[in-house]
Structure formats: C-alpha cells, structure tokens
Design a protein around this motif. Structure first.
Motif, PDB file in Angstrom:
ATOM      1  N   LEU A 104       4.093  12.511   0.095  1.00 10.44           N
ATOM      2  CA  LEU A 104       3.608  11.678   1.184  1.00 10.44           C
ATOM      3  C   LEU A 104       3.627  10.212   0.781  1.00 10.44           C
ATOM      4  N   CYS A 105       4.074   9.359   1.679  1.00  4.86           N
ATOM      5  CA  CYS A 105       3.942   7.927   1.421  1.00  4.86           C
ATOM      6  C   CYS A 105       2.871   7.360   2.343  1.00  4.86           C
ATOM      7  N   ALA A 106       2.250   6.287   1.883  1.00  6.82           N
ATOM      8  CA  ALA A 106       1.183   5.646   2.664  1.00  6.82           C
ATOM      9  C   ALA A 106       1.280   4.141   2.456  1.00  6.82           C
ATOM     10  N   PRO A 107       2.090   3.480   3.296  1.00  6.80           N
ATOM     11  CA  PRO A 107       2.147   2.012   3.209  1.00  6.80           C
ATOM     12  C   PRO A 107       0.891   1.434   3.835  1.00  6.80           C
ATOM     13  N   GLY A 108       0.336   0.403   3.229  1.00  7.54           N
ATOM     14  CA  GLY A 108      -0.906  -0.148   3.744  1.00  7.54           C
ATOM     15  C   GLY A 108      -0.870  -1.655   3.891  1.00  7.54           C
ATOM     16  N   ARG A 109      -1.494  -2.143   4.968  1.00  9.56           N
ATOM     17  CA  ARG A 109      -1.607  -3.603   5.185  1.00  9.56           C
ATOM     18  C   ARG A 109      -2.738  -4.155   4.335  1.00  9.56           C
ATOM     19  N   ARG A 110      -2.679  -5.452   4.109  1.00  5.94           N
ATOM     20  CA  ARG A 110      -3.696  -6.117   3.302  1.00  5.94           C
ATOM     21  C   ARG A 110      -5.066  -5.996   3.935  1.00  5.94           C
ATOM     22  N   ASN A 111      -5.178  -6.061   5.224  1.00  3.07           N
ATOM     23  CA  ASN A 111      -6.473  -6.021   5.902  1.00  3.07           C
ATOM     24  C   ASN A 111      -6.792  -4.637   6.463  1.00  3.07           C
ATOM     25  N   GLN A 112      -6.192  -3.631   5.887  1.00  5.99           N
ATOM     26  CA  GLN A 112      -6.348  -2.273   6.420  1.00  5.99           C
ATOM     27  C   GLN A 112      -7.666  -1.643   5.981  1.00  5.99           C
ATOM     28  N   GLY A 113      -8.311  -2.242   5.009  1.00  5.20           N
ATOM     29  CA  GLY A 113      -9.517  -1.617   4.505  1.00  5.20           C
ATOM     30  C   GLY A 113      -9.144  -0.454   3.618  1.00  5.20           C
ATOM     31  N   GLY A 114     -10.008   0.531   3.576  1.00  3.41           N
ATOM     32  CA  GLY A 114      -9.794   1.600   2.617  1.00  3.41           C
ATOM     33  C   GLY A 114      -8.981   2.775   3.113  1.00  3.41           C
ATOM     34  N   LYS A 115      -8.711   2.843   4.404  1.00  2.01           N
ATOM     35  CA  LYS A 115      -8.072   4.048   4.916  1.00  2.01           C
ATOM     36  C   LYS A 115      -6.606   4.104   4.491  1.00  2.01           C
ATOM     37  N   LEU A 116      -6.097   5.341   4.411  1.00  2.00           N
ATOM     38  CA  LEU A 116      -4.691   5.583   4.132  1.00  2.00           C
ATOM     39  C   LEU A 116      -4.049   6.132   5.399  1.00  2.00           C
ATOM     40  N   ILE A 117      -2.914   5.550   5.764  1.00  2.00           N
ATOM     41  CA  ILE A 117      -2.132   6.061   6.883  1.00  2.00           C
ATOM     42  C   ILE A 117      -0.885   6.693   6.288  1.00  2.00           C
ATOM     43  N   PHE A 118      -0.789   7.997   6.405  1.00  2.00           N
ATOM     44  CA  PHE A 118       0.285   8.742   5.758  1.00  2.00           C
ATOM     45  C   PHE A 118       1.481   8.946   6.679  1.00  2.00           C
ATOM     46  N   GLY A 119       2.647   9.038   6.058  1.00  3.88           N
ATOM     47  CA  GLY A 119       3.802   9.544   6.761  1.00  3.88           C
ATOM     48  C   GLY A 119       3.707  11.055   6.871  1.00  3.88           C
ATOM     49  N   GLN A 120       4.679  11.616   7.536  1.00  7.44           N
ATOM     50  CA  GLN A 120       4.699  13.061   7.762  1.00  7.44           C
ATOM     51  C   GLN A 120       4.906  13.847   6.470  1.00  7.44           C
ATOM     52  N   GLY A 121       5.538  13.198   5.482  1.00  5.96           N
ATOM     53  CA  GLY A 121       5.810  13.879   4.227  1.00  5.96           C
ATOM     54  C   GLY A 121       7.198  14.495   4.205  1.00  5.96           C
TER      55      GLY A 121
END
Lengths: 113, 115
Positions: free
Chosen positions: A89-106
């Motif tokens: 799984l990859c999870a690219p994150g924005r600088r202001n995204q806070g702590g959450k992870l937004i995952f790809g489908q894998g």
C-alpha cells in the motif's frame, strides 16, 4: 479531489527477480509518501517513508523513488522471495494533512519459487 | 518489540446492537487512529485522536461512531447501532508523532460481522 492509483492487477514474478510497484497520485502535491505491507487478514506494516526533497530511499532489499514531476513513486524489491508475497500500500500525504493516512488500493504481489 | 493490540479479534453482532472495539496503543505514543477495511477494498481512515479529543474525522465517522480513551492505556471505538454495512476489519493505529511524517503502527484488527 486527490486520487491515488496503484496497479490494480496482481503482480506475479519469479523468485530472485526485482518487483516494481507503482503509485501514482493526482490533484495534489504530497510532502511525503509512505509504503506499507499488508498480509491477508492483518494490519498494515510500515516499510519506508520518503519525503518530497528525497529522490530515493533504500532499506535492505527495498528501494523507493519519489518523482514529484511525474507524480509517481516506484517501490522496488530486489532479489524477491516468496515471503515477499503480500499487498503493498502507498500513502502519499500532504504537509497539512495531519496524522491521517490516505491509502491507495494496494497492489498484490505474488513471488513464485 | 512494542505493538498495538486489539480485542476481540472477531466480533459477531446483531444489526442494531452496540459494539465496542478495544485497542491498547503503544505506551509512549500520543496519536491514535481508527481505520476500517471492507472486504476487498482499501484501508480507509475513520478518526484521529490526540490529547483526549478528536483531531480529525472522515465522512464515514458519523454520529453512530464515537471514540474514547477511558484510561491511560485503552482506546476504544464504539458503534452505537450497527448496520450491515459496518461489517469490516477495523484497525487501530498509533504513532509517536503526526503519522504523516512518522510511521504508524497498526494492530492486527478486529473483524466485525453484523448479521
């Protein structure tokens, strides 16, 4: 809205070969990108994190690249082994995204002996 | 090696019932999260929790959901009135910093089946 795309088809390779998995993102510019491994019925396990100012990062047989122009990260496993078989799984994150992870489908990787 | 533990590993409940999923994050971590994964789908963020309050929640985390840190070690997710579509794996995670630029440690998950 931000979109994360990983190879939807399973990747089947022979033991000893290099596996290359792709993570593409659109509509945003992540400041970092994380890769996780997930085995069936288990929680994700952190593998590597790469930041936007880093082109490449390595850890043992793993290598990650981050191309902010192409909006893409490549994840390589060299000298692959059957034990590497899992979903990545990859999870690219924005600088202001806070702590959450937004995952790809894998992408499911299967390494055959 | 420190790990996040979740209980139970599998919970079956009747539609409309309340369930509480429990997690023990890594002891010196400050940031806690719940994610869910419907069978065959991607891992989705539900909620993040820091300093005894919710710092962010997703659209999925509606009024039926709540989180609590009842003591110094446990972190719970409550679903007040379960629906069939709540059936999923629920993962708890914790991190020592914002998970964005630090790794997140995930538990093994609770498989919730609503019948």
């Amino acid at each position: 809205s931000q979109k994360i795309e990983q190879n939807s088809e399973a990747l089947n390779i022979q033991e000893g070969k290099t596996a290359t998995l792709t993570c593409n993102y659109t509509n945003y510019s992540p400041a970092y990108l994380q890769w996780y491994r997930q085995d069936p019925g288990r929680g994700p396990v952190f593998l590597l994190l790469i930041r936007e100012n880093e082109k490449e990062k390595r850890k043992e047989r793993l290598k990650v690249t981050f191309d902010t122009t192409l909006k893409q990260s490549l994840f390589h496993i060299t000298a692959s082994q059957p034990a590497d078989s899992a979903t990545y799984l990859c999870a690219p994150g924005r600088r202001n995204q806070g702590g959450k992870l937004i995952f790809g489908q894998g992408t499911e990787l299967s390494v055959k002996p | 090696e420190p790990e996040v533990t979740q209980t139970p590993s599998h919970q079956v409940t009747q539609m409309g019932q309340e369930v509480i999923l429990r997690c023990v994050p890594i002891s010196n971590h400050l940031y806690f999260y719940w994610y869910r994964q419907i069978l065959g789908q991607k891992v989705e963020f539900l909620v993040s929790f820091y300093n005894n309050e919710i710092s962010e929640k997703s659209e999925i985390f509606d009024d039926q959901f709540s989180v609590e840190r009842p003591d110094g070690s446990n972190f719970t997710l409550k679903i007040r009135s379960t629906k069939l579509e709540d059936s999923a794996m629920y993962f708890c995670a914790s991190s020592g910093g914002f998970a964005g630029n630090t790794e997140a440690f995930f538990g093994q998950g609770t498989r919730l089946t609503v019948v």
